[in-house]
Design an enzyme around this catalytic site. Structure first.
Site, PDB file in Angstrom:
ATOM      1  CD  GLU A   1      -2.792  -1.067   2.540  1.00  0.00           C
ATOM      2  OE1 GLU A   1      -2.736  -0.278   3.299  1.00  0.00           O
ATOM      3  OE2 GLU A   1      -3.951  -1.531   2.169  1.00  0.00           O
TER       4      GLU A   1
ATOM      5  CD  GLU B   1      -4.284  -6.024   3.043  1.00  0.00           C
ATOM      6  OE1 GLU B   1      -5.129  -5.133   3.541  1.00  0.00           O
ATOM      7  OE2 GLU B   1      -3.174  -6.171   3.133  1.00  0.00           O
TER       8      GLU B   1
END
Ligand SMILES: *[C@@H]1O[C@H](CO)[C@@H](O)[C@H](O)[C@H]1NC(C)=O
Ligand SMILES: *[C@@H]1O[C@H](CO)[C@@H](O)[C@H](O)[C@H]1NC(C)=O
Ligand SMILES: *[C@@H]1O[C@H](CO)[C@@H](O)[C@H](O)[C@H]1NC(C)=O
Ligand SMILES: *[C@@H]1O[C@H](CO)[C@@H](O)[C@H](O)[C@H]1NC(C)=O
Ligand SMILES: *[C@@H]1O[C@H](CO)[C@@H](O)[C@H](O)[C@H]1NC(C)=O
Ligand SMILES: *[C@@H]1O[C@H](CO)[C@@H](O)[C@H](O)[C@H]1NC(C)=O
Length: 630
Positions: free
Chosen positions: A181, A261
């Site tokens: 991320e 995710e």
């Protein structure tokens, strides 16, 4: 014998490639799918953190994931778990990554690796080693040469272990994530991402699928993606699947859709409500993702526990440490037990691909071992000979944990009162000067707590020459956002009334060393010669013993205890803080208990012990306690 035993191995090695062709895992940008051995393939994966599960339970958890119908698992590698000091590596026991990977292979699961170097994961400092902060202004997650030097050195150790395990090399690792991320981080340093890309290619070769994961919005994807790294997104059950994948498509026009995710639950903070996500919402969202043809990884499938000091913290506006339990309301509980959520997920998966026949293995046995009475061993300041055998640092102004090269746990800061303090006088920290909690005593009398972002003053009294003690607890380093350089200890000066306090004596404390060697159970107080002060307040050590005839998992409840750290048989179970909640019980893996020996329990209570120093073992967890502390 030897030659005979070698035969089957030789046959397999030489014949496999001839019969089945070379294994390959790639991306088909025409058909928008992964290609496994030339055929379109989709993965349905679950995240599991080996660093949060005792190694003796790894196989049990992986088998349950396999039986749910998953064909892959997704794994973070926490750098700080493996390189505790620069150049010192730990891949043994619960740190044995290769053994964990061997188990995934034996069970027929594919692996999606996420080696970082930054991983977030609600793990201390997002997996970065705190010793990086030895250079005070280091640019973490950037092209800072000192940061890159440490990263390169780590990757040169880690990535070669993975290379033979890549799918294309006959192993089961199908893809590898670069960073984590990165688009959520302020630096937006493409040079850093390009450097990582080059290092991953250097050690892993040109063929393996390398990818990135970011939030499903342009402002994340903009800085997180890089040409030649396959861009994927993450999102949970409340998000709009179509919209989230549209965002991915703006950065990755062709290739398979991937949610890296998919949130089955969420993490807990001390003092907040327990996070829960209903099973039907998780399974409906999963169905929508699978209907879109995407590959998916469920985060978490098995959360586990932040044993020891490994929890991280977030910093939305104030510092918020994460609980010891990382149950995450995941399909497998913290103790690895299947839930209704798991069954709902399994039923959705079975609509899209066959799930293994036979039932998911049942929950492991749980025992309510009952009450254990503890005794006070002594106040922490009276045990410094054992807990801090090296000489203290003597400094004019406070130094940090990092200055002392102690990265976890507790340090004691003390200074002598230069005059009588007869009236209640404020001991005050500077704004944001306590990282993260300071337990204040004068001459062994406990006055209260200084706390980061909230409690900046404690009133004290005392006499000239008495010790003013501040035991400082590192509650876990920030793992997300722009404040990763999270130094610990007294990071500012303290004042007493109008006076700046100087001339500190600072003790590095090592509780885990002696406790893992059997202290305090190996000696009794008479031998130690320590007069035990029977006060119930202030940092103190308590201990007790118990015997059991059957071994299983259990949950430790600490009724009326306030806050501290607890060990069983030398294993650091983590922090307890039942008055804060929502976590009330600590998960105790049966694998640390013994039927043949007396079991030993040791507590460091930091604030106030109950009148009757009891703890109890239950057969059910309580993770949703109300916040009675507020
Ligand atoms: C992993 O498996 C390989 C191949 O069977 C074996 O050589 C190696 O010793 C195993 N490693 C561990 C840590 O168990
Ligand atoms: C989901 O997003 C798509 C595309 O942005 C939109 O057309 C659709 O209305 C959204 N669905 C819901 C339920 O909001
Ligand atoms: C601390 O002492 C000061 C006087 O020195 C007083 O004004 C203040 O209310 C006290 N604070 C607490 C929390 O007792
Ligand atoms: C404490 O104050 C002294 C004198 O003002 C200053 O030099 C020092 O940097 C301060 N220390 C910390 C940790 O803030
Ligand atoms: C508990 O402590 C005693 C005394 O040191 C020791 O003999 C025993 O082995 C310990 N128990 C376990 C399970 O480690
Ligand atoms: C906590 O969870 C249990 C079991 O699901 C439930 O019975 C109880 O009411 C919950 N307690 C609170 C305070 O939410």
């Amino acid at each position: 014998m030897a030659a005979g035993a070698l035969w089957p191995v030789l046959v397999l090695v030489s014949l496999c490639p001839l019969v089945w062709g070379n294994p390959s895992f790639t991306i088909d940008y025409e058909k928008d799918c992964f290609l496994k051995d030339g055929k379109c393939f989709r993965y349905i994966s679950g995240s599991i953190h080996y660093s949060r599960i005792p190694s003796s339970y790894w196989k049990d958890r992986l088998l349950k994931m396999y039986m749910t119908g998953l064909n892959a698992v997704q794994i973070y590698v926490p750098w700080n778990f493996h390189e505790p000091q620069p150049g010192v590596y730990n891949f043994r026991g619960d740190h044995d990554l290769e053994q964990f990977l061997n188990l995934t292979m034996e069970l027929g699961l594919l692996v999606i690796m996420r080696p970082g170097p930054y991983i977030c994961a609600e793990w201390d400092m997002g997996g970065l080693p705190a010793w990086l902060l030895n250079k005070k202004d280091i640019g973490l997650r950037t092209s800072d040469p000192d940061y890159l030097k440490a990263v390169d050195s780590w990757l040169s150790v880690l990535l070669p272990k993975l290379r033979p395990r890549l799918y294309n090399n006959g192993g089961n690792i199908i893809s590898v994530q670069v960073e984590n991320e990165y688009g959520s981080f302020h630096a937006c340093d493409y040079g850093y991402m390009r450097h990582l890309h080059a290092m991953f290619r250097l050690y892993l070769g040109d063929e393996v699928v390398l990818f990135t994961t970011d939030g499903n919005a342009d402002y994340f994807l903009k800085c997180g993606t890089l040409q030649d790294l396959y861009a994927t997104v993450d999102f949970g059950p409340v998000d709009n699947v179509t919209k989230a994948f549209e965002a991915m498509r703006r950065y990755q026009p062709r290739g398979p859709l991937v949610n890296s995710e998919y949130y089955t639950g969420w993490l807990d903070y001390w003092g907040d409500k327990h996070a829960e996500t209903p099973a039907d919402r998780v399974s409906q969202g999963l169905q929508a993702i699978l209907e879109s043809g995407a590959s998916v990884n469920m985060y978490m499938f098995e959360g586990g526990s932040n044993f020891g000091y490994w929890n991280g913290a977030d910093f939305p506006k104030v510092y918020k440490p994460i609980t010891t339990s990382y149950d995450y309301d995941a399909p497998l509980t913290e103790a690895g037990d299947p839930t209704d959520k798991l069954l709902a997920i399994r039923s959705v998966i079975s609509k899209f691909q066959p799930v293994p026949e036979g039932p998911v293995p049942p929950p492991t046995r749980k025992f309510a071992y009952g009450l254990v009475t503890l005794n006070k061993v002594g106040d922490l300041v009276d045990l410094l000979d054992i807990l801090s055998p090296t000489n203290p640092f003597v400094t004019q102004f406070p130094i940090t944990f990092e200055d002392a090269k102690q990265y976890f746990g507790f340090m004691l800061y003390r200074t002598r009162l230069l005059g009588d303090v007869p009236d209640q006088t404020p001991l005050a920290a500077t704004v944001n000067g306590i990282h993260d909690r300071g337990y204040v005593s004068v001459n062994g009398h406990f006055y209260g707590v200084l706390e980061r972002d909230s409690l900046k003053v404690v009133n004290v009294t005392g006499k000239e020459g008495q010790w003013l003690d501040v035991l400082v607890e590192n509650m876990g380093r920030i793992n997300y956002g722009n404040d990763l350089n999270d130094f610990k200890g007294l990071i500012g000066n303290l004042t007493l009334g109008p006076d700046l306090l100087e001339n500190w004596v600072i003790y590095s404390l090592n509780l885990d060393g002696p406790i893992s060697q059997g202290w305090p159970h190996t000696m009794d107080n008479h031998i130690l010669g320590i007069p035990v002060i029977e006060s119930r307040t202030g940092p103190a050590i308590y201990s007790g013993t118990f015997t059991i005839t059957d071994i299983g998992d259990t949950y430790l409840k600490l009724p009326k205890w306030t806050k501290g750290q607890v060990w069983i048989n030398g294993f650091n179970l983590g922090r307890y803080w039942p008055v804060k909640g929502p976590q009330v019980t600590l998960y105790v893996p049966g694998t640390i208990l013994s039927t043949s020996q007396i079991n030993n329990i040791t507590l460091l209570e930091l604030e106030t012990a109950p009148e009757k120093p009891l703890v109890m073992f239950l057969d059910k967890p309580i993770l949703n306690g109300t916040n009675v502390g507020k």
